[in-house]
Write a protein that holds these residues in place. Structure first.
Motif, mmCIF file in Angstrom:
data_model
loop_
_atom_site.group_PDB
_atom_site.id
_atom_site.type_symbol
_atom_site.label_atom_id
_atom_site.label_comp_id
_atom_site.label_asym_id
_atom_site.label_seq_id
_atom_site.Cartn_x
_atom_site.Cartn_y
_atom_site.Cartn_z
ATOM 1 N N VAL A 80 -3.330 -2.107 8.057
ATOM 2 C CA VAL A 80 -2.823 -2.589 6.770
ATOM 3 C C VAL A 80 -3.231 -1.648 5.636
ATOM 4 N N ALA A 81 -4.385 -0.989 5.781
ATOM 5 C CA ALA A 81 -4.800 -0.019 4.765
ATOM 6 C C ALA A 81 -3.838 1.157 4.729
ATOM 7 N N ARG A 82 -3.493 1.685 5.893
ATOM 8 C CA ARG A 82 -2.560 2.815 5.948
ATOM 9 C C ARG A 82 -1.167 2.416 5.441
ATOM 10 N N ALA A 83 -0.736 1.215 5.788
ATOM 11 C CA ALA A 83 0.577 0.755 5.321
ATOM 12 C C ALA A 83 0.605 0.641 3.801
ATOM 13 N N ALA A 84 -0.496 0.200 3.203
ATOM 14 C CA ALA A 84 -0.559 0.095 1.742
ATOM 15 C C ALA A 84 -0.471 1.469 1.099
ATOM 16 N N ILE A 85 -1.203 2.430 1.636
ATOM 17 C CA ILE A 85 -1.190 3.794 1.095
ATOM 18 C C ILE A 85 0.208 4.401 1.217
ATOM 19 N N LYS A 86 0.859 4.135 2.333
ATOM 20 C CA LYS A 86 2.217 4.643 2.528
ATOM 21 C C LYS A 86 3.179 4.022 1.532
ATOM 22 N N ASP A 87 3.069 2.716 1.321
ATOM 23 C CA ASP A 87 3.962 2.036 0.390
ATOM 24 C C ASP A 87 3.762 2.537 -1.035
ATOM 25 N N ILE A 88 2.532 2.830 -1.406
ATOM 26 C CA ILE A 88 2.256 3.381 -2.734
ATOM 27 C C ILE A 88 2.902 4.753 -2.882
ATOM 28 N N GLY A 89 2.905 5.527 -1.803
ATOM 29 C CA GLY A 89 3.621 6.805 -1.829
ATOM 30 C C GLY A 89 2.783 8.037 -1.590
ATOM 31 N N TYR A 90 1.598 7.879 -0.985
ATOM 32 C CA TYR A 90 0.738 9.047 -0.781
ATOM 33 C C TYR A 90 0.994 9.708 0.569
ATOM 34 N N GLU A 91 1.625 10.880 0.479
ATOM 35 C CA GLU A 91 1.822 11.762 1.623
ATOM 36 C C GLU A 91 1.452 13.175 1.194
ATOM 37 N N GLN A 92 0.310 13.302 0.557
ATOM 38 C CA GLN A 92 -0.135 14.569 -0.005
ATOM 39 C C GLN A 92 -1.272 15.153 0.825
ATOM 40 N N GLU A 93 -1.462 16.427 0.701
ATOM 41 C CA GLU A 93 -2.469 17.105 1.516
ATOM 42 C C GLU A 93 -3.851 16.497 1.327
ATOM 43 N N GLY A 94 -4.197 16.142 0.096
ATOM 44 C CA GLY A 94 -5.532 15.622 -0.174
ATOM 45 C C GLY A 94 -5.680 14.130 0.046
ATOM 46 N N PHE A 95 -4.555 13.417 0.218
ATOM 47 C CA PHE A 95 -4.609 11.983 0.499
ATOM 48 C C PHE A 95 -3.296 11.578 1.141
ATOM 49 N N HIS A 96 -3.343 11.274 2.414
ATOM 50 C CA HIS A 96 -2.136 11.011 3.207
ATOM 51 C C HIS A 96 -2.354 9.747 4.011
ATOM 52 N N TRP A 97 -1.362 8.860 3.980
ATOM 53 C CA TRP A 97 -1.505 7.582 4.676
ATOM 54 C C TRP A 97 -1.757 7.736 6.174
ATOM 55 N N LYS A 98 -1.219 8.790 6.760
ATOM 56 C CA LYS A 98 -1.353 8.975 8.205
ATOM 57 C C LYS A 98 -2.652 9.675 8.584
ATOM 58 N N HIS A 99 -3.112 10.605 7.741
ATOM 59 C CA HIS A 99 -4.221 11.475 8.140
ATOM 60 C C HIS A 99 -5.569 11.100 7.531
ATOM 61 N N ALA A 100 -5.599 10.233 6.546
ATOM 62 C CA ALA A 100 -6.874 9.863 5.931
ATOM 63 C C ALA A 100 -7.775 9.180 6.959
ATOM 64 N N ASP A 101 -9.066 9.434 6.855
ATOM 65 C CA ASP A 101 -10.066 8.814 7.727
ATOM 66 C C ASP A 101 -10.417 7.447 7.147
ATOM 67 N N VAL A 102 -10.275 6.388 7.942
ATOM 68 C CA VAL A 102 -10.522 5.025 7.471
ATOM 69 C C VAL A 102 -11.725 4.448 8.216
ATOM 70 N N ASP A 103 -12.776 4.105 7.471
ATOM 71 C CA ASP A 103 -13.965 3.458 8.035
ATOM 72 C C ASP A 103 -13.966 1.990 7.642
ATOM 73 N N VAL A 104 -14.103 1.095 8.624
ATOM 74 C CA VAL A 104 -14.132 -0.344 8.377
ATOM 75 C C VAL A 104 -15.539 -0.845 8.672
ATOM 76 N N LEU A 105 -16.204 -1.349 7.641
ATOM 77 C CA LEU A 105 -17.597 -1.776 7.750
ATOM 78 C C LEU A 105 -17.752 -3.249 7.390
ATOM 79 N N LEU A 106 -16.707 -4.047 7.582
ATOM 80 C CA LEU A 106 -16.768 -5.471 7.275
ATOM 81 C C LEU A 106 -17.640 -6.208 8.286
ATOM 82 N N HIS A 107 -18.311 -7.257 7.820
ATOM 83 C CA HIS A 107 -19.150 -8.067 8.710
ATOM 84 C C HIS A 107 -19.011 -9.535 8.340
ATOM 85 N N ALA A 108 -19.636 -10.405 9.085
ATOM 86 C CA ALA A 108 -19.513 -11.839 8.861
ATOM 87 C C ALA A 108 -20.154 -12.244 7.542
#
Length: 400
Positions: A80-108
């Motif tokens: 869902v994070a990548r889909a949001a970035i794509k919908d906003i329109g980021y497909e740039q070298e420095g920030f791309h919905w497909k290539h950005a590294d996503v760390d999920v650190l959520l806990h209970a």
């Protein structure tokens, strides 16, 4: 304000601003937990989310606490994070919905917090507020129908219009990141003209200069501001630093909850300090701010006053607000103490009462992440329910 003539300025930032990218991702996670937990048969009253997001050059870090269906995985959150970035329109070298590294650190969710919020646990039997704090609501006749302060309302509308042009009308040279600022002159308490307009917009064509960009964007600004507000004396600053090619999280790190004045009233009314995005509605930072806006808007729509400011306060784990305060103009015929009595009679301001009245236990939050939480049109699926004016008749009946 009592001055006959004055100027007031507010700003907005677009959905591609780094802080707004973070807000959007956090609210997509709130919606994910409601959507999937409800689908799995879990009561939406039991969903809990407090998701914070950091965005920077090709990096997204999501942290916080949640409670919902066990079926939600880190991969689903990343999706869902990548889909949001794509919908906003980021497909740039420095920030791309497909290539950005996503760390999920959520806990209970912390059990110490849960015991104060869940009904039947902790020191009190009734569902309590998710935190202590103060929240403000405001409405004014500035913008008919929307009942919002004019400077922030039109700052939002400028950026919404440019986003529509970028996404749907072929203005592909525009980048997702932009900021606007509108200075409005008031005369006898009414907004009458725009004395200054500031816009900085990311552009993907590096050959464009400020004059080129101004020529292209000014027609959109003229389109959204009221007729006659832009005059020969209006001061313009379009991309005043010059080139703005590197934008979004690649240009500046973003964090959830860092645009609280943009999200509310543009500085025209006080703010309690709590952010909205990434929080489920047990957090009164969000739900009570929605409730006070709802009440203020209905009061103004009912003709109680030309502007109304409401403050409420809460203690963590306690259901009833610790205070309710209403501020109106000193010369208003209906005084604040009378309005406070009306408020207590038309709406239950406990956290559970707010969630029930405004139907907040739904996946409705991602649309609120940009262009303001207030002054929007209620949606078919329950979005912006706090913008309805369905209390007007009841309020009028209690004035008699």
């Amino acid at each position: 304000m009592s001055r006959e003539t004055y100027e007031f300025t507010s700003e907005s930032v677009s959905e591609g601003h780094p802080d707004k990218v973070s807000d959007r991702i956090s609210d997509e996670i709130v919606d994910l937990y409601f959507r999937e937990s409800i689908a799995d048969g879990m009561s939406p009253w039991d969903v809990r989310v407090a998701a914070e997001t950091l965005t920077t050059t090709n990096k997204v870090v999501i942290a916080g606490e949640t409670r919902g269906t066990d079926r939600i995985t880190h991969d689903m959150i990343e999706e869902v994070a990548r889909a949001a970035i794509k919908d906003i329109g980021y497909e740039q070298e420095g920030f791309h919905w497909k290539h950005a590294d996503v760390d999920v650190l959520l806990h209970a969710q912390s059990v110490d917090i849960a015991q104060g919020v869940d009904s039947g646990t902790g020191l009190h039997s009734e569902e309590g507020a998710g935190d202590q704090g103060i929240m403000f609501g405001y409405a004014t006749l500035d913008v008919p129908g929307h009942l919002m302060p004019a400077p922030v309302h039109y700052s939002h509308k400028i950026l919404e219009r440019l986003a529509k042009a970028r996404k749907h009308e072929g203005e592909t040279w525009l980048g997702p990141d932009s900021k606007s600022q509108v200075t409005v002159r008031y005369h006898h308490g009414r907004p009458v003209e725009a004395t200054a307009i500031v816009l900085s917009t990311q552009h993907l064509d590096a050959s464009l200069d400020s004059a080129d960009i101004a020529e292209r964007v000014k027609p959109y600004i003229h389109e959204v501001l009221p007729a006659g507000w832009i005059t020969d004396n209006t001061i313009w600053h379009i991309n005043p630093t010059g080139k703005f090619v590197i934008g979004g999280p690649d240009g500046d790190a973003g964090l959830t909850g860092r645009k609280i004045i943009v999200d509310t009233y543009g500085g025209m009314a006080p703010h309690g300090g709590g952010a909205f995005s990434g929080k489920d509605p047990t957090k009164v930072d969000r739900s009570a701010a929605y409730a006070t806006r709802y009440l203020a808007k209905n009061l103004v729509a009912a003709g109680v006053a030309p502007w109304v400011e409401i403050q409420v306060s809460y203690a963590i784990g306690i259901a009833a607000p610790t205070s309710i305060y209403v501020n109106v103009d000193d010369h208003n015929p209906i005084k604040g103490d009378k309005i406070e009595t009306i408020i207590r009679s038309v709406m239950d301001l406990t956290p559970r009462g707010i969630r029930k009245h405004l139907d907040l236990n739904k996946p409705i939050y991602a649309p609120s992440a940009a262009y303001g939480h207030f002054g929007r049109d209620p949606g078919a699926n329950g979005e912006f329910s706090w913008e309805k004016t369905d209390l007007v008749d009841e309020i009028k009946s209690r004035l008699q």
